[in-house]
Design an enzyme around this catalytic site. Structure first.
Site, short mmCIF file in Angstrom:
data_model
loop_
_atom_site.label_atom_id
_atom_site.label_comp_id
_atom_site.label_asym_id
_atom_site.label_seq_id
_atom_site.Cartn_x
_atom_site.Cartn_y
_atom_site.Cartn_z
N LYS A 76 0.88 -1.18 0.00
CA LYS A 76 0.00 0.00 0.00
C LYS A 76 0.91 1.22 0.00
O LYS A 76 1.51 1.55 1.02
CB LYS A 76 -0.91 -0.03 1.23
N CYS A 387 33.46 24.59 12.06
CA CYS A 387 34.68 24.80 12.81
C CYS A 387 35.82 24.77 11.79
O CYS A 387 36.01 23.76 11.12
CB CYS A 387 34.86 23.68 13.85
O1 I6G Z 1 -5.32 -1.84 -4.61
C1 I6G Z 1 -5.32 -0.75 -3.86
C2 I6G Z 1 -4.15 -0.17 -3.49
C3 I6G Z 1 -4.15 0.97 -2.71
C4 I6G Z 1 -6.56 -0.20 -3.47
C5 I6G Z 1 -6.56 0.96 -2.68
C6 I6G Z 1 -5.33 1.52 -2.30
O2 I6G Z 1 -5.42 2.63 -1.55
C7 I6G Z 1 -4.23 3.35 -1.31
N1 I6G Z 1 -7.73 1.51 -2.30
C8 I6G Z 1 -8.87 0.95 -2.69
C9 I6G Z 1 -10.16 1.56 -2.24
C10 I6G Z 1 -8.87 -0.20 -3.48
N2 I6G Z 1 -7.74 -0.77 -3.86
C11 I6G Z 1 -10.14 -0.85 -3.91
#
Ligand code: I6G
Length: 395
Positions: A76, A387
């Protein structure tokens, strides 16, 4: 030659021409853009147990064994979520996520990113395609941007996410163009006049064929234990990965299963974000030490109440130089936000001065070298205080 041709024949300028990446005049503000399909958020999981419980809920609804479910797992990325709309394969609009229903139209800014295709690749493109993803700034780009900002006395960003979001909200796209931003696609929000493959992982491959960058760390695994093993593996690699990752997205891979599961409130039942330990925490500034570097430069180093951040206990952070101490207005005893990410030295990104209950002592930069007591000097337009006797003061 293209610029010359287009200036001779402006009627021939097409929206996907490379000259259009940076060409738009500064905007007065950003228009509101309603997302045709809301950009939802994901529910969070904080432990192995949370992932097991998620898989059990999924298995119960799908009437199968949790161990049989194929999950697509991807890092993520911690950036700014955006949506890109393509008509007949040409980028027509780009917007921030906003509150999920309405975002800000930032098309001119998004056009400046090389990783945002102005035109989709391939012979057969859908009539309409909405691609979603994250705009990220890698650590190197973030550090370089802040280094420049410190030198110029302009705005320093607390983390790459804020830097990415702030860079996308520049009214002048020429400023956005100077920022090292990358768009990483993660899903399709909407498609017309075309069909998607049958799974999330195949959709990522499809997006990559159309010209988008996708995470090369994505994996499809069977069962929640394997998903949790992937989480452990990414967490282990986190410090070596050049971008901030705040967790792993675990999704039921099969689209038919996803549609059986559906949504609850504002989140899909078929996906969850397994969160990692935070890379920013609050702690107390206990004092400041002044270190003499190899070249004689004096670096202020914050002594902190030890705090667990980004997976390790941190008790020291760099304060860069005297200007940074002044910018932060750091006082001994302050509550501060410390950030630790990748191989970068922990930093104090913000002082929580609204939590200051009483007057606290200022941090005073010394006049003389802490090692050899020689008077310190500062060149007129340099941030560094040094320095001159550095040979006598080895690091
Ligand atoms: O596959 C994903 C990667 C990152 C995501 C996601 C995400 O948020 C930063 N957010 C959603 C809502 C979904 N897939 C469905």
């Amino acid at each position: 030659r293209l610029t010359q041709l287009e200036s001779d024949h402006p009627e021939l300028i097409s929206p996907d021409s490379p000259t259009q990446r940076v060409g738009a005049a500064p905007a007065e503000g950003f228009p509101e853009v309603a997302h045709a399909i809301p950009m939802l958020s994901l529910d969070n999981a904080f432990s192995r147990d949370d992932i097991a419980a998620f898989a059990e809920r999924v298995a119960e609804r799908l009437e199968c064994q949790a161990s049989e479910i194929a999950f697509s797992c991807e890092p993520k990325l911690d950036g700014a979520a955006v949506s890109l709309v393509y008509e007949q394969g040409v980028l027509v609009s780009g917007a921030t996520r906003g509150d999920g229903r309405t975002g800000e139209g930032i098309t001119s800014n998004l056009r400046t990113l090389r990783s945002v295709p102005l035109k989709l690749m391939g012979q057969q493109v859908p009539e309409l395609l909405e691609v979603r993803g994250e705009v990220i700034m890698r650590h190197a780009g973030f550090e370089a941007l802040n280094e420049r900002a410190r030198e110029e006395g302009s705005k320093v960003f607390a983390n790459p996410r804020n830097a990415a979001a702030g860079s996308l909200r520049q009214l002048d796209p020429r400023i956005t163009a100077t920022r090292q931003l990358v768009f990483m696609a993660y899903s399709v929000g909407h498609i017309e006049g075309g069909t998607l493959p049958n799974s999330h992982s195949e959709t990522l491959s499809y997006l990559s064929q159309l010209g988008f960058k996708t995470s090369n760390l994505t994996e499809v695994v069977e069962g929640w234990q394997a998903a949790e093993a992937f989480v452990a593996q990414i967490l282990e690699q986190r410090d070596q990965i050049e971008v901030d990752i705040d967790g792993v997205v675990v999704k039921v891979n099969d689209f038919e299963q996803q549609s059986v599961l559906g949504f609850v409130a504002r989140a899909p039942r078929w996906a969850i974000a397994r969160k990692f330990p935070a890379q920013e925490e609050v702690t107390t500034l206990l004092g400041v030490d002044f270190r003499v570097g190899r070249t004689g430069t004096i670096t202020p180093v914050a002594r902190l109440q030890p705090v667990f951040v980004g997976g390790v206990t941190v008790s020291k952070a760099t304060l860069h130089n005297a200007d940074e101490i002044a910018r932060l207005d750091a006082r001994v005893g302050d509550q501060v936000i410390v950030r630790r990410a990748g191989d970068v030295i922990p930093q104090i990104v913000k002082v929580l001065d609204d939590r200051r209950a009483s007057e606290l002592p200022n941090v005073v930069f010394p006049d003389v070298c802490p090692d050899c007591s020689v008077m310190l000097t500062r060149d007129l337009d340099e941030a560094a205080i040094r320095c001159e006797n550095s040979l006598a003061c080895p690091a």
